[in-house]
Design a protein around this motif. Sequence first.
Motif, short mmCIF file in Angstrom:
data_model
loop_
_atom_site.label_atom_id
_atom_site.label_comp_id
_atom_site.label_asym_id
_atom_site.label_seq_id
_atom_site.Cartn_x
_atom_site.Cartn_y
_atom_site.Cartn_z
N ILE A 13 -9.73 -10.30 -1.03
CA ILE A 13 -9.69 -10.81 -3.17
C ILE A 13 -11.12 -10.68 -2.71
O ILE A 13 -11.78 -11.35 -1.33
CB ILE A 13 -8.92 -12.35 -2.92
N PHE A 16 0.82 -15.90 6.88
CA PHE A 16 0.61 -16.00 5.23
C PHE A 16 1.96 -17.29 5.23
O PHE A 16 2.77 -17.02 5.66
CB PHE A 16 0.80 -15.09 4.03
N ARG A 22 3.54 -13.01 -4.61
CA ARG A 22 2.25 -12.69 -4.05
C ARG A 22 2.16 -13.80 -2.61
O ARG A 22 2.38 -14.98 -3.15
CB ARG A 22 1.25 -12.97 -4.88
N THR A 23 1.25 -13.97 -1.56
CA THR A 23 1.20 -14.72 -0.73
C THR A 23 0.32 -15.68 -1.22
O THR A 23 -0.59 -15.00 -2.08
CB THR A 23 0.86 -14.37 0.66
N GLU A 24 -0.47 -16.32 -0.56
CA GLU A 24 -1.98 -16.73 -0.59
C GLU A 24 -2.92 -15.64 -0.35
O GLU A 24 -2.32 -15.58 0.91
CB GLU A 24 -2.22 -18.70 -0.13
N CYS A 25 -3.60 -15.77 -0.38
CA CYS A 25 -4.58 -16.09 -0.47
C CYS A 25 -5.82 -16.68 1.47
O CYS A 25 -6.42 -17.43 1.58
CB CYS A 25 -6.38 -15.09 -0.82
N ASP A 58 -10.84 -11.55 3.17
CA ASP A 58 -9.58 -12.66 2.36
C ASP A 58 -8.96 -11.75 2.04
O ASP A 58 -8.56 -11.40 1.24
CB ASP A 58 -10.70 -12.95 1.52
N VAL A 63 -4.93 -10.84 0.99
CA VAL A 63 -3.94 -11.00 -0.04
C VAL A 63 -2.27 -10.60 0.42
O VAL A 63 -2.86 -8.58 -0.01
CB VAL A 63 -3.79 -11.32 -1.07
N CYS A 64 -1.18 -10.57 0.60
CA CYS A 64 -0.29 -9.59 0.56
C CYS A 64 0.71 -10.15 -0.98
O CYS A 64 1.04 -10.95 -1.38
CB CYS A 64 0.62 -10.37 1.33
#
Length: 459
Positions: A89, A66, A54-57, A34, A36-37
Amino acid sequence: MTAPTAAAVSPTSLVELSVSCRNLRDTDVFTKSDPVCVIYYQPFGAKQWAEYKRTECVENTLNPDFATKIPITYHFEEQQHLKFLIYDIDYNSPNLDLHDFLGEFECTLAHLVSSQKVHKPLVNKNYSGDNGSIVIVTEELSSCKEELDVQFVGKNLENKSWFSSINPFLEFLKANEDGTFTLVYRTDRARSTQNPAWKEFSVPLRTFCSGDYERNIQVHCKDYKQNGNHKLIGSFYTTVRKLTEGGLGPNNTYWLINEEKKKRKGSSYKNSGEVVLNKVHIRQVFSFLDYIKGGMEINAFIGIDFTASNGNPQTPQSLHFINPAVPNQYAQAIQAVGQIIEDYDTDKHFPVLGFGARMPPDYTQVSHEFFVNGDPSNPYCHRVQGVLEAYYACVSRVQLYGPTNFAPIINHVARFACSNKAGDKYFILLILTDGIITDMAHTKEVYTRHIAGSQHQQP
């Protein structure tokens, strides 16, 4: 002959980074990662890394696109170092130490700007195998300040499963100059329906179509799957121009076409359902500076807590203790915030209100709405220094008591704000307090009546 003069070029510009990953390492046992960046930068003049965004997960995928974009100001004369860290995540916690590190990529913003698109391997010193790769697309943002409010509904979407209903969602991708497409927005999924009404959403046009009404927008309708293998129902193309000028009806009713199914079925294939525009509106979104440049006046009020929970002002443990050598915490807060507000306040005069104290001369009445400078006919303090002087004098004049009631001074300021019908004034109330609000219900009622109510009346 005189040499031609070069056009002036701004040394700064706002750019937008779009991030994707490919073939990430799978660290989950029963599902996929899962990812995230997390983007880090080095503040100017510093060597330490600081988190930027942060991007979304994206759940259950090794190939995430993303939807979160990273806007950042590019300075031609600076070397702006960036680092992109990818995590899997595992828990509902912002602490990155609790999650699996997948890999990182480090570069300068200048490299991204000059390359426009980079596709690089991710590095993980703790894992010698293939960590996958990162794709970063960089585009300069236009100065467009418009936002698109839009809503779509689906009709008779095809269900490929015999045993379950579909959970459809939409993905919007804008065309790039090289012919590729970049994800710009993803809706929530509608649950168990072939006739979804997706929630209305707002998106900046400079992100959605780079401010270009004619730029091609590709829309995918997919059936959400828990394992991340979302199934494509069908796709269509549109533009912002068509959405906004085509109206609600046939011109903005789109057939979902699944190219693979179309090839298999040939002329017997019609579509895999329809997506229909239900609402559309473009509105201008003005910045704070736009309002300032337009002549809007800033009016700042300051509220100070003089309740007994702050401690006896005669003792060093009190938040109101007056130490000539070191400002107390209230004075520090007044200085820190007041110096910022002062630059925007039109006349540099601040009404300062106190609450929660017994008042002279008899100290029998508790007031939750009194002027800190002690002058009801002229409650204004000139600049931050004037506020501090009035505060220091008030601490020695009043008797700290209680309770901690916010509603009276909120109501006081709200009356001024509500009386300004022209909308050319902006009101700020800074409340400095140490404890729990004791009139929370009344405070909420005041907010609902004055502030929330006035917001609904605005155009």
